[in-house]
Design an enzyme around this catalytic site. Structure first.
Site, PDB file in Angstrom:
ATOM      1  N   TYR A  91     -11.253   4.128  14.911  1.00  0.00           N
ATOM      2  CA  TYR A  91     -10.296   4.455  13.844  1.00  0.00           C
ATOM      3  C   TYR A  91     -10.175   5.970  13.676  1.00  0.00           C
ATOM      4  O   TYR A  91      -9.063   6.519  13.638  1.00  0.00           O
ATOM      5  CB  TYR A  91     -10.747   3.818  12.532  1.00  0.00           C
ATOM      6  CG  TYR A  91      -9.821   4.085  11.369  1.00  0.00           C
ATOM      7  CD1 TYR A  91      -8.715   3.275  11.133  1.00  0.00           C
ATOM      8  CD2 TYR A  91     -10.050   5.156  10.504  1.00  0.00           C
ATOM      9  CE1 TYR A  91      -7.854   3.523  10.070  1.00  0.00           C
ATOM     10  CE2 TYR A  91      -9.194   5.413   9.439  1.00  0.00           C
ATOM     11  CZ  TYR A  91      -8.107   4.582   9.228  1.00  0.00           C
ATOM     12  OH  TYR A  91      -7.262   4.841   8.176  1.00  0.00           O
ATOM     13  N   ILE A 145      -7.807   5.368  -0.189  1.00  0.00           N
ATOM     14  CA  ILE A 145      -6.740   5.007  -1.112  1.00  0.00           C
ATOM     15  C   ILE A 145      -6.881   3.525  -1.486  1.00  0.00           C
ATOM     16  O   ILE A 145      -7.212   2.692  -0.642  1.00  0.00           O
ATOM     17  CB  ILE A 145      -5.353   5.250  -0.478  1.00  0.00           C
ATOM     18  CG1 ILE A 145      -5.238   6.703   0.007  1.00  0.00           C
ATOM     19  CG2 ILE A 145      -4.245   4.923  -1.470  1.00  0.00           C
ATOM     20  CD1 ILE A 145      -5.358   7.755  -1.076  1.00  0.00           C
ATOM     21  N   ASP A 163       6.849  -5.312  14.483  1.00  0.00           N
ATOM     22  CA  ASP A 163       5.492  -4.930  14.882  1.00  0.00           C
ATOM     23  C   ASP A 163       5.612  -3.645  15.686  1.00  0.00           C
ATOM     24  O   ASP A 163       6.056  -3.656  16.834  1.00  0.00           O
ATOM     25  CB  ASP A 163       4.866  -6.039  15.729  1.00  0.00           C
ATOM     26  CG  ASP A 163       3.433  -5.718  16.146  1.00  0.00           C
ATOM     27  OD1 ASP A 163       2.944  -4.612  15.836  1.00  0.00           O
ATOM     28  OD2 ASP A 163       2.799  -6.582  16.782  1.00  0.00           O
ATOM     29  N   LYS A 195      -6.849   8.560  14.648  1.00  0.00           N
ATOM     30  CA  LYS A 195      -6.244   9.401  13.608  1.00  0.00           C
ATOM     31  C   LYS A 195      -6.255  10.872  14.041  1.00  0.00           C
ATOM     32  O   LYS A 195      -5.295  11.617  13.798  1.00  0.00           O
ATOM     33  CB  LYS A 195      -6.986   9.234  12.280  1.00  0.00           C
ATOM     34  CG  LYS A 195      -6.747   7.893  11.603  1.00  0.00           C
ATOM     35  CD  LYS A 195      -5.282   7.698  11.238  1.00  0.00           C
ATOM     36  CE  LYS A 195      -5.045   6.414  10.461  1.00  0.00           C
ATOM     37  NZ  LYS A 195      -3.611   6.207  10.120  1.00  0.00           N
ATOM     38  N   GLY A 200       0.775  -1.230   0.000  1.00  0.00           N
ATOM     39  CA  GLY A 200       0.000   0.000   0.000  1.00  0.00           C
ATOM     40  C   GLY A 200       0.806   1.279   0.000  1.00  0.00           C
ATOM     41  O   GLY A 200       1.808   1.411  -0.693  1.00  0.00           O
ATOM     42  N   THR A 221      -5.694   0.428  -1.616  1.00  0.00           N
ATOM     43  CA  THR A 221      -4.630  -0.387  -1.001  1.00  0.00           C
ATOM     44  C   THR A 221      -5.184  -1.761  -0.655  1.00  0.00           C
ATOM     45  O   THR A 221      -6.407  -1.975  -0.657  1.00  0.00           O
ATOM     46  CB  THR A 221      -4.112   0.274   0.288  1.00  0.00           C
ATOM     47  OG1 THR A 221      -5.196   0.282   1.246  1.00  0.00           O
ATOM     48  CG2 THR A 221      -3.645   1.702   0.041  1.00  0.00           C
ATOM     49  N   ALA A 252       3.510   4.883   8.008  1.00  0.00           N
ATOM     50  CA  ALA A 252       2.388   4.572   7.124  1.00  0.00           C
ATOM     51  C   ALA A 252       1.667   3.290   7.522  1.00  0.00           C
ATOM     52  O   ALA A 252       0.656   2.942   6.917  1.00  0.00           O
ATOM     53  CB  ALA A 252       2.883   4.455   5.682  1.00  0.00           C
ATOM     54  N   ALA A 253       2.185   2.581   8.518  1.00  0.00           N
ATOM     55  CA  ALA A 253       1.526   1.342   8.951  1.00  0.00           C
ATOM     56  C   ALA A 253       0.161   1.655   9.524  1.00  0.00           C
ATOM     57  O   ALA A 253      -0.013   2.635  10.253  1.00  0.00           O
ATOM     58  CB  ALA A 253       2.386   0.628   9.991  1.00  0.00           C
ATOM     59  N   GLY A 254      -0.800   0.827   9.204  1.00  0.00           N
ATOM     60  CA  GLY A 254      -2.135   1.053   9.746  1.00  0.00           C
ATOM     61  C   GLY A 254      -3.057  -0.115   9.449  1.00  0.00           C
ATOM     62  O   GLY A 254      -2.843  -0.861   8.499  1.00  0.00           O
TER      63      GLY A 254
END
Length: 241
Positions: free
Chosen positions: A165, A198, A73, A169, A27, A200, A100-102
């Site tokens: 979520y 996006i 992790d 953010k 992604g 991904t 950018a991990a999510g």
């Protein structure tokens, strides 16, 4: 950063920089890692996906890009500390951090389990904070650096099923605004990028279990939530770093 890289100067604009990128196996993270490496940075890409990291290493090798793929992790502080230590030995101190991990999870709030809530918060928020702590230690020794948290438009404009979520953010955005007050004097810039929807693997996973009508309606709703009326690409996000 633009992908319109037509000169050697632009191609090498980040030469000598060391970038730590989370979620680098797929992604947005993968697109960002590749974009940074194409600009000359030495990229330390971390993820939890074994196959994704193997694919990233193979792509980097074929493209002659300096990307190291490390399993980490970011929800584990000890994992993060260990990965930064390995990066320092192999590449040097971090001068660029992109988180950018999510993970995404569309679940009715009353049906969310404790484990689901905590995993969302630990990966999407706490993990970025762990990485920032370690990166700042490096950047202070370097005399400066850049931090980019990949947030989401849902911090301000959300959808049903995204209570936790969206909240984490928004917390990430707030952390960035406050963090710059502490590290700005050290020549460390802190910014967030807040993409809309996006295209991904995470988006595709959200569609699993939906029938055709549900998937179509879901995609229509997220497209309508974007000002430009379409779903973006990871490469477009990479250009914004």
């Amino acid at each position: 950063m633009s992908n319109q890289k037509s000169t050697d100067v632009t191609l090498g604009e980040l030469r000598g920089q060391v970038a730590f990128v989370t979620g680098a196996a797929s992604g947005m993270g993968k697109a960002i890692a590749l974009d940074l490496a194409k600009s000359g940075a030495r990229v330390w890409g971390v993820d939890t996906s074994d196959q994704g990291l193997v694919d990233l290493k193979e792509l980097a090798k074929k493209s002659n890009l300096e990307i190291w793929a490390d399993k980490c992790d970011i929800a584990s502080q000890s994992n993060v500390v260990e990965s930064f230590e390995k990066m320092n030995k192999e590449f040097g101190r971090c001068s660029i951090l992109v988180t950018a991990a999510g993970i995404g999870l569309y679940v009715d709030f009353l049906e969310m389990s404790d484990a689901e809530m905590r995993r969302l918060i630990d990966v999407n928020f706490i993990g970025s904070i762990y990485c920032a702590q370690e990166a700042i230690k490096h950047m202070k020794q370097n005399g400066g650096g850049k931090i980019v948290f990949v947030s989401s438009v849902q911090a301000e404009l959300s959808l049903k099923g995204c209570v936790v979520y969206a909240a984490q953010k928004a917390a990430l955005n707030s952390a960035a605004r406050t963090l710059v007050l502490e590290v700005g004097r050290d020549n460390i810039r802190v910014n967030t990028v807040s993409p809309g929807t996006i295209d991904t693997p995470m988006l595709r996973r959200d569609l699993v279990g939906m029938n055709t009508e549900q998937a179509t309606e879901f995609l229509r709703s997220v497209e309508a939530a974007n000002v430009i009326g379409k779903i973006g690409t990871p490469e477009e996000v990479a250009e914004a770093q």
